[in-house]
Scaffold this active site. Structure first.
Site, short mmCIF file in Angstrom:
data_model
loop_
_atom_site.label_atom_id
_atom_site.label_comp_id
_atom_site.label_asym_id
_atom_site.label_seq_id
_atom_site.Cartn_x
_atom_site.Cartn_y
_atom_site.Cartn_z
N ASP A 1 -5.30 -2.40 -16.17
CA ASP A 1 -5.14 -2.40 -14.72
C ASP A 1 -6.45 -2.96 -14.15
O ASP A 1 -7.46 -3.01 -14.86
CB ASP A 1 -4.91 -0.94 -14.28
CG ASP A 1 -4.91 -0.79 -12.79
OD1 ASP A 1 -4.15 -1.49 -12.13
OD2 ASP A 1 -5.69 0.05 -12.28
N LEU A 2 -6.42 -3.42 -12.91
CA LEU A 2 -7.65 -4.00 -12.34
C LEU A 2 -8.41 -3.00 -11.46
O LEU A 2 -9.48 -2.49 -11.82
CB LEU A 2 -7.31 -5.26 -11.53
CG LEU A 2 -8.49 -5.93 -10.84
CD1 LEU A 2 -9.45 -6.54 -11.84
CD2 LEU A 2 -8.01 -6.98 -9.85
N THR B 1 -12.78 -1.41 -6.84
CA THR B 1 -12.30 -1.88 -5.55
C THR B 1 -11.48 -0.80 -4.84
O THR B 1 -11.18 -0.95 -3.65
CB THR B 1 -11.41 -3.13 -5.73
OG1 THR B 1 -10.61 -2.92 -6.89
CG2 THR B 1 -12.24 -4.39 -5.87
N LYS C 1 -2.89 4.52 -4.92
CA LYS C 1 -3.50 3.78 -6.03
C LYS C 1 -2.41 3.17 -6.90
O LYS C 1 -1.47 3.86 -7.31
CB LYS C 1 -4.41 4.69 -6.86
CG LYS C 1 -5.71 5.00 -6.15
CD LYS C 1 -6.67 5.76 -7.03
CE LYS C 1 -7.96 6.06 -6.27
NZ LYS C 1 -8.83 6.98 -7.02
N GLY C 2 -2.52 1.90 -7.19
CA GLY C 2 -1.54 1.21 -8.03
C GLY C 2 -0.27 0.83 -7.27
O GLY C 2 0.61 0.17 -7.82
N VAL C 3 -0.18 1.25 -6.01
CA VAL C 3 1.03 0.98 -5.21
C VAL C 3 0.85 -0.34 -4.45
O VAL C 3 -0.23 -0.61 -3.91
CB VAL C 3 1.28 2.16 -4.22
CG1 VAL C 3 2.45 1.88 -3.31
CG2 VAL C 3 1.50 3.45 -5.01
N ARG D 1 0.98 -3.52 -1.76
CA ARG D 1 0.55 -3.53 -0.36
C ARG D 1 1.69 -3.09 0.57
O ARG D 1 1.52 -2.24 1.43
CB ARG D 1 0.07 -4.93 0.00
CG ARG D 1 -0.90 -4.96 1.15
CD ARG D 1 -1.32 -6.39 1.45
NE ARG D 1 -1.88 -7.10 0.30
CZ ARG D 1 -2.04 -8.41 0.23
NH1 ARG D 1 -1.69 -9.16 1.25
NH2 ARG D 1 -2.57 -8.99 -0.84
N SER E 1 -1.77 -5.80 -13.08
CA SER E 1 -2.22 -5.24 -11.80
C SER E 1 -1.18 -5.46 -10.71
O SER E 1 -0.46 -6.45 -10.73
CB SER E 1 -3.53 -5.92 -11.40
OG SER E 1 -3.82 -5.67 -10.05
N ALA E 2 -1.14 -4.53 -9.75
CA ALA E 2 -0.24 -4.68 -8.61
C ALA E 2 -0.84 -5.60 -7.55
O ALA E 2 -0.15 -6.03 -6.62
CB ALA E 2 0.02 -3.31 -7.99
N SER E 3 -2.10 -5.93 -7.71
CA SER E 3 -2.81 -6.66 -6.64
C SER E 3 -2.48 -8.14 -6.61
O SER E 3 -2.39 -8.80 -7.63
CB SER E 3 -4.32 -6.49 -6.83
OG SER E 3 -4.99 -7.27 -5.86
N LYS E 4 -2.34 -8.65 -5.39
CA LYS E 4 -2.14 -10.09 -5.21
C LYS E 4 -3.49 -10.81 -5.19
O LYS E 4 -3.55 -12.03 -5.14
CB LYS E 4 -1.40 -10.36 -3.90
CG LYS E 4 0.03 -9.85 -3.94
CD LYS E 4 0.82 -10.28 -2.74
CE LYS E 4 2.29 -9.91 -2.97
NZ LYS E 4 3.12 -10.01 -1.82
N ASN E 5 -4.57 -10.03 -5.21
CA ASN E 5 -5.92 -10.63 -5.19
C ASN E 5 -6.56 -10.61 -6.58
O ASN E 5 -7.77 -10.84 -6.69
CB ASN E 5 -6.80 -9.85 -4.21
CG ASN E 5 -6.29 -9.94 -2.78
OD1 ASN E 5 -6.17 -11.03 -2.22
ND2 ASN E 5 -5.95 -8.81 -2.18
N LYS F 1 4.72 -0.59 -9.63
CA LYS F 1 4.48 0.65 -10.38
C LYS F 1 4.94 1.81 -9.50
O LYS F 1 4.73 1.74 -8.30
CB LYS F 1 2.98 0.82 -10.69
CG LYS F 1 2.36 -0.29 -11.53
CD LYS F 1 0.83 -0.18 -11.52
CE LYS F 1 0.19 -1.37 -12.21
NZ LYS F 1 -1.28 -1.37 -12.14
N ASP G 1 -5.92 3.80 -13.81
CA ASP G 1 -6.59 4.85 -13.02
C ASP G 1 -5.61 5.54 -12.08
O ASP G 1 -6.00 6.49 -11.39
CB ASP G 1 -7.73 4.26 -12.18
CG ASP G 1 -7.20 3.43 -11.03
OD1 ASP G 1 -6.32 2.58 -11.27
OD2 ASP G 1 -7.63 3.64 -9.88
P1 B16 Z 1 -3.43 -6.12 -2.89
P2 B16 Z 1 -4.10 -2.20 -9.39
C1 B16 Z 1 -3.46 -2.10 -6.80
O1 B16 Z 1 -4.15 -2.71 -7.87
C2 B16 Z 1 -4.34 -1.11 -6.06
O2 B16 Z 1 -4.58 0.03 -6.86
C3 B16 Z 1 -3.66 -0.67 -4.79
O3 B16 Z 1 -4.50 0.21 -4.09
C4 B16 Z 1 -3.34 -1.89 -3.94
O4 B16 Z 1 -2.65 -1.53 -2.75
C5 B16 Z 1 -2.46 -2.85 -4.76
O5 B16 Z 1 -3.14 -3.20 -5.95
C6 B16 Z 1 -2.12 -4.12 -4.02
O6 B16 Z 1 -3.30 -4.84 -3.84
O7 B16 Z 1 -3.34 -5.63 -1.49
O8 B16 Z 1 -4.77 -6.69 -3.28
O9 B16 Z 1 -2.28 -7.05 -3.25
O10 B16 Z 1 -4.73 -0.86 -9.38
O11 B16 Z 1 -2.65 -2.22 -9.82
O12 B16 Z 1 -4.94 -3.24 -10.10
MG MG Z 2 -5.65 0.78 -10.39
#
Ligand code: B16
Ligand code: MG
Length: 220
Positions: free
Chosen positions: A9-10, A17, A45-47, A49, A114-118, A145, A170
């Site tokens: 996971d990121l 972050t 966390k992990g959810v 946007r 990772s769930a993040s688009k960044n 997730k 995490d």
């Molecule tokens: P973004 P992970 C998740 O990343 C974060 O834990 C979570 O807090 C965030 O809302 C989600 O990415 C979306 O991120 O807004 O950057 O697209 O923990 O799955 O690496």
């Molecule tokens: Mg995480």
């Protein structure tokens, strides 16, 4: 030599972050008159946007128009991007860089889930993007997730089965996703929160010597 798919996971595992997501969500919640503390943040966390904003609105008992919803998501991301502007190699969580380098040395497959688009720009800022053979993030998957899609996609792209995969997470949602997939789940954080994980450590630096070998022979 035994090989396993190592999936990371990121946010909150590779880089801290999570605290910036918290600040940005807290500001956004305040702009809507909604109270938002560490307790609510833990559940985000992990959810993704979009699901995070839905939850915040639910907690605050608020309904907003689709236009305002989109505007608020954009606003949160802009604030988040400003907060992570100065991220660099020094922001990698303790022990993670060495752990990744050791996996590389042992020629073990490494993926990001990772769930993040960044995720991609963040890995670039940290200077570790090339260590990942596969990157699956919020731009590739549709189910968030605790659905295991992100991790199943990662192991499939690496050419390994779920049973041969190890996930580092995490978040409660992420640990549940790994468990649902039948993968070994290693929690990074607090035992009380991540008790569903197969093992929990505060940091990578708390893992025993030669933990990679232990993981290679570990069964679910
Ligand atoms: P973004 P992970 C998740 O990343 C974060 O834990 C979570 O807090 C965030 O809302 C989600 O990415 C979306 O991120 O807004 O950057 O697209 O923990 O799955 O690496
Ligand atoms: Mg995480």
């Amino acid at each position: 030599m035994i090989k396993k798919a190592f999936i990371f996971d990121l946010d909150g595992v590779i880089v801290d972050t999570a605290k910036f997501h918290f600040i940005a969500w807290q500001r956004l919640a305040a702009s809507l008159g909604i109270n938002f503390t560490e307790h609510e943040n833990e559940q985000l966390k992990g959810v993704s946007r979009v699901n995070s904003l839905k939850k915040i609105l639910e907690w605050g008992n608020k309904e907003i128009s689709p236009e305002l919803f989109q505007a608020k998501m954009d606003q949160k991301n802009e604030e988040y991007l400003e907060l992570i502007e100065t991220l660099d190699v020094n922001d990698i969580m303790p022990g993670v860089h060495d752990f990744l380098l050791e996996l590389k040395k042992q020629d073990q497959p490494i993926a990001l889930g990772s769930a993040s688009k960044n995720a991609r720009p963040i890995l670039e800022k940290l200077g570790i993007k090339d260590l990942f053979q596969v990157i699956v993030d919020g731009t590739n998957v549709t189910k968030a997730k605790p659905d295991p899609e992100v991790f199943l996609c990662a192991c499939e792209q690496l050419g390994y089965s779920a049973q041969e995969s190890i996930v580092f997470e995490d978040s409660v949602a992420g640990v549940q996703a790994a468990n649902t997939a039948g993968m070994i789940s290693i929690g990074l954080g607090e035992q009380d929160i991540l008790h569903e994980a197969d093992e929990v450590f505060s940091h990578f630096t708390d893992m025993p010597q030669d933990y990679i070998n232990t993981l290679l022979s570990k069964k679910k």
